[in-house]
Write an enzyme that holds these catalytic residues in place. Structure first.
Site, PDB file in Angstrom:
ATOM      1  N   THR A  86     -31.149  39.974  33.560  1.00 26.26           N
ATOM      2  CA  THR A  86     -29.717  39.720  33.721  1.00 26.26           C
ATOM      3  C   THR A  86     -28.992  39.648  32.379  1.00 26.26           C
ATOM      4  OG1 THR A  86     -30.246  37.374  33.794  1.00 26.26           O
ATOM      5  CG2 THR A  86     -29.911  38.484  35.903  1.00 26.26           C
ATOM      6  N   CYS A  87     -27.667  39.776  32.471  1.00 27.99           N
ATOM      7  CA  CYS A  87     -26.817  39.607  31.298  1.00 27.99           C
ATOM      8  C   CYS A  87     -26.813  38.122  30.939  1.00 27.99           C
ATOM      9  CB  CYS A  87     -25.393  40.035  31.581  1.00 27.99           C
ATOM     10  SG  CYS A  87     -25.277  41.737  32.164  1.00 27.99           S
ATOM     11  N   PRO A  88     -26.697  37.707  29.696  1.00 25.98           N
ATOM     12  CA  PRO A  88     -26.696  38.542  28.499  1.00 25.98           C
ATOM     13  C   PRO A  88     -28.075  38.763  27.886  1.00 25.98           C
ATOM     14  CG  PRO A  88     -26.143  36.304  27.897  1.00 25.98           C
ATOM     15  CD  PRO A  88     -26.494  36.275  29.358  1.00 25.98           C
ATOM     16  N   ILE A  89     -29.138  38.373  28.586  1.00 25.90           N
ATOM     17  CA  ILE A  89     -30.495  38.529  28.026  1.00 25.90           C
ATOM     18  C   ILE A  89     -30.806  39.989  27.745  1.00 25.90           C
ATOM     19  CG2 ILE A  89     -32.958  38.005  28.381  1.00 25.90           C
ATOM     20  CD1 ILE A  89     -31.160  35.508  28.237  1.00 25.90           C
TER      21      ILE A  89
END
Lengths: 287, 82
Positions: B15-18
């Site tokens: 997922t964002c922001p990973i």
């Protein structure tokens, strides 16, 4: 306590509770920001004079319930030490709301917090025949609910394609919420009739081929909830902050002149019609 | 002409922001001119990561749509070159 005194107190943020001599103290918290020292003072005041908690209101405000009438002076003195001022209730301009905006939100198209602060400085607490609620949102996601307020501002952006670097990824086509963009001979084109100025094309383009043609705020008027909810409608688009403040001034002036006591702006607009209302606002001279 | 060195990074399911953070860190380990092919989910990831890579100064060469994911070819171009 006289009725006159009560309404004066209420105007200044002291709201009488069901319990005798006890008031919930509403504070002015423009754009919902509170500093750490203010939070510490709130904790102290709530524990010493209240019931040890504060309430976060739906308009990004803060209330300290269960304050005794006898403690008004000392409580307001304590709060003023950290720059906390009293809020407004009744027939006047209420706490101005705003979302984070482009100060730190990656969706932000405008500095809603800063604009909200300017609006608050200029209009907060102004007496009127009716309450006026104002909110500023940094993009069409409308997190600050501009369409639910008497006057709402929503930052918008108009895109323009400048495609020398375009790699035909079509992310702009895919991501447009209204499907306003189509590929025509290998070049993306926007259907202006469908565009809601939300800017996903600009934000998601990996080669910066979509540019900002213009930006500004859409102004909504007449939103309200309560017993007879209705959404505000746009009266003008792409205004700058300066123009926005001017529109708000005129809208508030017209409201002051034409609204009956307790008549919300939305109700006034329904009564005289949106076209007549817009005419009045445009032709209005400043106070 | 020598073909550019290309690495792969599968960020499907991330997922964002990973996903952006991982892309950024992986790119830091490359030399300027080397390429990274990143696999991303539809929706928020593909809307954010290519643009963010561009903002970091890298070049997005190609975005390919597959059945239920995207592959993005990025050319390392930056201050931090391994």
């Amino acid at each position: 306590m006289e009725v006159k005194d009560l309404s004066r107190l209420k105007a200044g943020g002291f709201m009488k509770q069901k319990q005798p001599d006890l008031f919930s103290l509403r504070l002015r918290v423009p754009v919902g920001n509170v500093t750490a020292p203010q939070l510490a003072k709130l904790a102290e005041v709530a524990e010493t004079y209240g019931k040890g908690y504060v309430h976060l209101t739906t308009r990004q405000g803060i209330e300290i319930p269960f304050i005794h009438f006898d403690d008004f002076a000392v409580v307001t003195d304590e709060l003023i030490k950290v720059g906390l001022k009293l809020g407004s209730c009744g027939a006047r301009v209420r706490n101005v709301m705003a979302c984070a905006g482009d100060r730190y939100c990656s969706h932000g198209l405008g500095n809603s917090m800063e604009f909200g602060r300017k609006i608050d400085e200029r209009f907060f607490g102004r007496d009127l025949p009716t309450k006026i609620k104002i909110a500023v949102s940094g993009c069409p996601n409308s997190c600050a609910k501009p369409q639910e307020n008497d006057i709402g501002f929503m930052a918008v952006v108009e895109p323009e394609f400048e495609g020398s670097e375009c790699i035909n990824c079509e992310l702009c086509v895919e991501g447009c919420p209204t499907k306003a963009i189509t590929m025509v001979d290998g070049t993306p084109e926007v259907d202006r009739a469908k565009c809601i100025y939300e800017g996903n094309c600009i934000m998601s383009c990996p080669t910066e081929s979509w540019k900002i043609k213009r930006k500004g705020y859409t102004v909504f008027v007449g939103g309200k909830l309560g017993k007879f909810p209705q959404l505000g409608k746009p009266i003008v688009q792409f205004v700058s902050e300066e123009e926005g403040l001017d529109w708000a001034e005129r809208i508030i002036t017209v409201c002051g002149t034409l609204a009956c006591e307790g008549e919300r702006l939305g109700t006034l607009i329904n009564r005289i019609g949106p076209d007549k209302f817009k005419e009045e606002v445009i032709s209005c001279r400043r106070r | 002409m020598q073909k550019a060195v290309k690495y792969e990074l599968d960020l499907r399911g991330v997922t964002c922001p990973i996903n952006f953070v991982k892309t950024k860190l992986r790119l830091e380990k490359l030399k300027n001119g080397e390429q990274l092919e990143v696999l991303l989910d539809q929706g928020e990831p593909i809307r954010n990561v290519p643009r963010s890579a561009r903002e970091e100064g890298h070049k997005v060469l190609r975005v390919q749509k597959n059945e239920d994911y995207y592959s993005v070819l990025i050319e390392k171009s930056g201050r931090i070159s391994s």
